[in-house]
Motif scaffolding. Sequence first.
Motif, PDB file in Angstrom:
ATOM      1  N   ILE A  10      36.866  40.345  53.371  1.00 49.40           N
ATOM      2  CA  ILE A  10      37.655  39.383  53.024  1.00 49.40           C
ATOM      3  C   ILE A  10      36.007  39.191  51.059  1.00 49.40           C
ATOM      4  O   ILE A  10      35.233  38.744  51.970  1.00 49.40           O
ATOM      5  CB  ILE A  10      38.396  37.712  52.967  1.00 49.40           C
ATOM      6  CG1 ILE A  10      38.733  37.949  53.674  1.00 49.40           C
ATOM      7  CG2 ILE A  10      38.361  36.998  51.539  1.00 49.40           C
ATOM      8  CD1 ILE A  10      39.090  36.939  54.614  1.00 49.40           C
ATOM      9  N   PRO A  11      36.815  39.093  50.111  1.00 48.61           N
ATOM     10  CA  PRO A  11      35.808  39.063  49.453  1.00 48.61           C
ATOM     11  C   PRO A  11      35.388  38.131  49.092  1.00 48.61           C
ATOM     12  O   PRO A  11      36.522  37.024  48.487  1.00 48.61           O
ATOM     13  CB  PRO A  11      35.977  39.734  47.922  1.00 48.61           C
ATOM     14  CG  PRO A  11      38.459  39.663  48.353  1.00 48.61           C
ATOM     15  CD  PRO A  11      38.409  39.896  49.678  1.00 48.61           C
ATOM     16  N   VAL A  12      33.818  37.533  48.847  1.00 45.01           N
ATOM     17  CA  VAL A  12      33.223  35.433  48.594  1.00 45.01           C
ATOM     18  C   VAL A  12      32.617  36.352  47.769  1.00 45.01           C
ATOM     19  O   VAL A  12      31.848  37.113  47.460  1.00 45.01           O
ATOM     20  CB  VAL A  12      33.247  35.300  49.566  1.00 45.01           C
ATOM     21  CG1 VAL A  12      34.261  35.442  50.414  1.00 45.01           C
ATOM     22  CG2 VAL A  12      32.049  36.365  50.468  1.00 45.01           C
ATOM     23  N   ALA A  13      32.540  34.975  46.994  1.00 40.99           N
ATOM     24  CA  ALA A  13      31.298  34.857  45.627  1.00 40.99           C
ATOM     25  C   ALA A  13      30.306  33.763  46.398  1.00 40.99           C
ATOM     26  O   ALA A  13      30.782  33.111  47.122  1.00 40.99           O
ATOM     27  CB  ALA A  13      32.082  34.957  44.894  1.00 40.99           C
ATOM     28  N   VAL A  14      28.883  33.539  46.406  1.00 39.42           N
ATOM     29  CA  VAL A  14      28.215  32.518  47.081  1.00 39.42           C
ATOM     30  C   VAL A  14      28.206  32.103  45.567  1.00 39.42           C
ATOM     31  O   VAL A  14      27.158  32.575  45.068  1.00 39.42           O
ATOM     32  CB  VAL A  14      27.377  33.130  47.774  1.00 39.42           C
ATOM     33  CG1 VAL A  14      26.528  31.730  47.794  1.00 39.42           C
ATOM     34  CG2 VAL A  14      27.227  33.911  48.849  1.00 39.42           C
ATOM     35  N   PRO A  25      41.393  35.598  43.941  1.00 35.14           N
ATOM     36  CA  PRO A  25      42.880  35.314  42.961  1.00 35.14           C
ATOM     37  C   PRO A  25      41.780  36.121  42.318  1.00 35.14           C
ATOM     38  O   PRO A  25      42.450  36.233  41.115  1.00 35.14           O
ATOM     39  CB  PRO A  25      41.930  34.088  42.485  1.00 35.14           C
ATOM     40  CG  PRO A  25      41.616  33.089  43.866  1.00 35.14           C
ATOM     41  CD  PRO A  25      40.859  34.202  44.854  1.00 35.14           C
ATOM     42  N   VAL A  26      40.635  36.855  42.380  1.00 34.09           N
ATOM     43  CA  VAL A  26      40.185  37.525  41.382  1.00 34.09           C
ATOM     44  C   VAL A  26      40.001  38.918  41.637  1.00 34.09           C
ATOM     45  O   VAL A  26      40.221  39.795  40.662  1.00 34.09           O
ATOM     46  CB  VAL A  26      38.612  37.297  41.397  1.00 34.09           C
ATOM     47  CG1 VAL A  26      37.955  38.573  39.951  1.00 34.09           C
ATOM     48  CG2 VAL A  26      38.779  35.846  40.704  1.00 34.09           C
ATOM     49  N   THR A  27      40.096  39.822  43.253  1.00 36.41           N
ATOM     50  CA  THR A  27      39.788  40.851  42.988  1.00 36.41           C
ATOM     51  C   THR A  27      40.668  40.908  44.470  1.00 36.41           C
ATOM     52  O   THR A  27      39.930  39.740  45.768  1.00 36.41           O
ATOM     53  CB  THR A  27      38.668  41.351  42.649  1.00 36.41           C
ATOM     54  OG1 THR A  27      39.012  42.956  43.315  1.00 36.41           O
ATOM     55  CG2 THR A  27      37.454  41.430  43.714  1.00 36.41           C
ATOM     56  N   PHE A  34      36.866  46.840  40.919  1.00 36.77           N
ATOM     57  CA  PHE A  34      35.443  45.713  41.040  1.00 36.77           C
ATOM     58  C   PHE A  34      34.754  45.530  39.957  1.00 36.77           C
ATOM     59  O   PHE A  34      34.597  44.488  39.194  1.00 36.77           O
ATOM     60  CB  PHE A  34      35.788  44.490  41.916  1.00 36.77           C
ATOM     61  CG  PHE A  34      35.622  43.390  41.641  1.00 36.77           C
ATOM     62  CD1 PHE A  34      36.057  42.588  41.287  1.00 36.77           C
ATOM     63  CD2 PHE A  34      33.920  43.194  42.436  1.00 36.77           C
ATOM     64  CE1 PHE A  34      35.009  41.550  40.692  1.00 36.77           C
ATOM     65  CE2 PHE A  34      33.504  42.221  42.298  1.00 36.77           C
ATOM     66  CZ  PHE A  34      33.863  41.275  41.193  1.00 36.77           C
ATOM     67  N   LEU A  35      33.795  45.969  39.977  1.00 35.81           N
ATOM     68  CA  LEU A  35      32.423  46.161  39.806  1.00 35.81           C
ATOM     69  C   LEU A  35      32.995  46.954  38.734  1.00 35.81           C
ATOM     70  O   LEU A  35      31.617  46.589  37.344  1.00 35.81           O
ATOM     71  CB  LEU A  35      31.076  47.524  40.463  1.00 35.81           C
ATOM     72  CG  LEU A  35      31.556  46.814  42.201  1.00 35.81           C
ATOM     73  CD1 LEU A  35      30.892  47.680  43.326  1.00 35.81           C
ATOM     74  CD2 LEU A  35      30.242  45.143  41.603  1.00 35.81           C
ATOM     75  N   LEU A  36      32.792  48.136  37.875  1.00 38.77           N
ATOM     76  CA  LEU A  36      33.625  48.161  37.005  1.00 38.77           C
ATOM     77  C   LEU A  36      34.241  47.417  35.791  1.00 38.77           C
ATOM     78  O   LEU A  36      33.672  47.278  34.182  1.00 38.77           O
ATOM     79  CB  LEU A  36      34.420  49.689  36.481  1.00 38.77           C
ATOM     80  CG  LEU A  36      34.639  49.619  34.943  1.00 38.77           C
ATOM     81  CD1 LEU A  36      33.154  50.578  34.954  1.00 38.77           C
ATOM     82  CD2 LEU A  36      35.556  51.200  35.656  1.00 38.77           C
ATOM     83  N   ARG A  41      34.172  38.723  35.543  1.00 36.19           N
ATOM     84  CA  ARG A  41      35.648  37.710  35.843  1.00 36.19           C
ATOM     85  C   ARG A  41      35.171  36.880  37.094  1.00 36.19           C
ATOM     86  O   ARG A  41      36.141  35.519  36.942  1.00 36.19           O
ATOM     87  CB  ARG A  41      36.358  38.527  35.823  1.00 36.19           C
ATOM     88  CG  ARG A  41      37.452  39.604  34.713  1.00 36.19           C
ATOM     89  CD  ARG A  41      38.944  39.535  35.429  1.00 36.19           C
ATOM     90  NE  ARG A  41      38.942  39.730  36.140  1.00 36.19           N
ATOM     91  CZ  ARG A  41      39.357  41.711  36.480  1.00 36.19           C
ATOM     92  NH1 ARG A  41      38.758  42.292  35.302  1.00 36.19           N
ATOM     93  NH2 ARG A  41      38.863  42.549  37.138  1.00 36.19           N
ATOM     94  N   ALA A  42      34.727  37.608  37.633  1.00 37.85           N
ATOM     95  CA  ALA A  42      33.976  36.493  38.478  1.00 37.85           C
ATOM     96  C   ALA A  42      33.273  35.843  38.283  1.00 37.85           C
ATOM     97  O   ALA A  42      33.600  34.397  39.060  1.00 37.85           O
ATOM     98  CB  ALA A  42      33.921  37.471  39.979  1.00 37.85           C
TER      99      ALA A  42
END
Length: 282
Positions: A10-14, A25-27, A34-36, A41-42
Motif C-alpha cells: 500500500i502506498p503511504v506518505a510520511v 486516494p491519490v495513486t 505516479f513519479l512522473l 498531487r501527493a
Amino acid sequence: MRLGDVGREIPVAVDGDGRRLDLRPVTGDIDGGFLLGGLARARAAVEEGRLEPLAGAEGLRVGAPIARPTAVLCIGQNYAAHAAESGSAPPEVPILFFKHPNTVVGPYDDVAVPPAAEAVDWEVELGVVIGRRARYLRSAEDALDHVAGYVTSNDVSERDYQIQHSGGQWSKGKCAETFNPVGPELVTADEVDPQALRVWSKVNGEPRQDSTTSDMIFTVAEIVRHLSHYVVLEPGDLVNTGTPQGVALSKRFPYLGVGDVMEIGIDGLGAAQRQRLVAAQP
C-alpha cells in the motif's frame, strides 16, 4: 513508503509528524506513472489534510519504496578508495552495469544466498530514482531536474560470480534474487543534497563502511547526464551510484554467510536497513 505483503503493498506518505498516511486516494502505487506527475498531487493532499493515517501501519512489512522499476542501472567503482581496494585505478568515465529489476526487495527482507555462492558482499549505495524521462541531456544541472528522489540501496554482490564467472561483465554477480534491498523511504529530491550524505554499513553489529557522497568521483548530476546519452532513463528507474571502501572484496573482512546480518544506512534517508542472510531455496 510502501507497506504490506509482497505484491500487495500500500502506498503511504510520511508527514511532518511521522504519521503514515494512506496514499490510495491519490495513486494505486509508487511507480513510474505516479513519479512522473503524482508527487505534486501527493504533497498537496498531505498539506491540505485530505489523507487519513493507514490503520495498523506500524505492524506491516516495509516494502521497497518504488514499484516495478523497468531498469536498475549501477555505477561501478565510483569512490576512489573503493576502486583502490578493488585493485583498480579510478575510472575516467562512469562504469555501467545492470541488475535485474526483480532483485529489488524491501529493506528488512531476507537476502537469499545462492547454493554455490561463497563470496557474498555488501555495498551501501545512494540510489537515484528517476522522475522524468531522460535522454541526451545537455548539462548536469538539467539532469537533476529529472530526479524524483533518493533511496538507500544495498547492491549485494557475489564476487566470484562477478569476477570469475562473468567473462568480463559483472552482472552474473549482481542479479541473484533479493540482491538489491531498497528503502525504507523515498525522499523527494527537493529535500536532499545528494553530495552531502553520510553512508555507512555494519555486519553483525561491527562497522564496515563509513564515508560520504562528497567523495564520489562522478556526481549524481553527472551520472544521470552521462547515462542519458547511452540509455533512455524512464520514470521509476533506479540508478545505484557506487559504494565506498570497506567491503569484503578488500580482503580486510570476511565474506558473508548464512545467518549474518547486514545493516545499511544513509543519513537523511530514513531508518537504516537490516537484512539477515538465509539459504536460497530451490
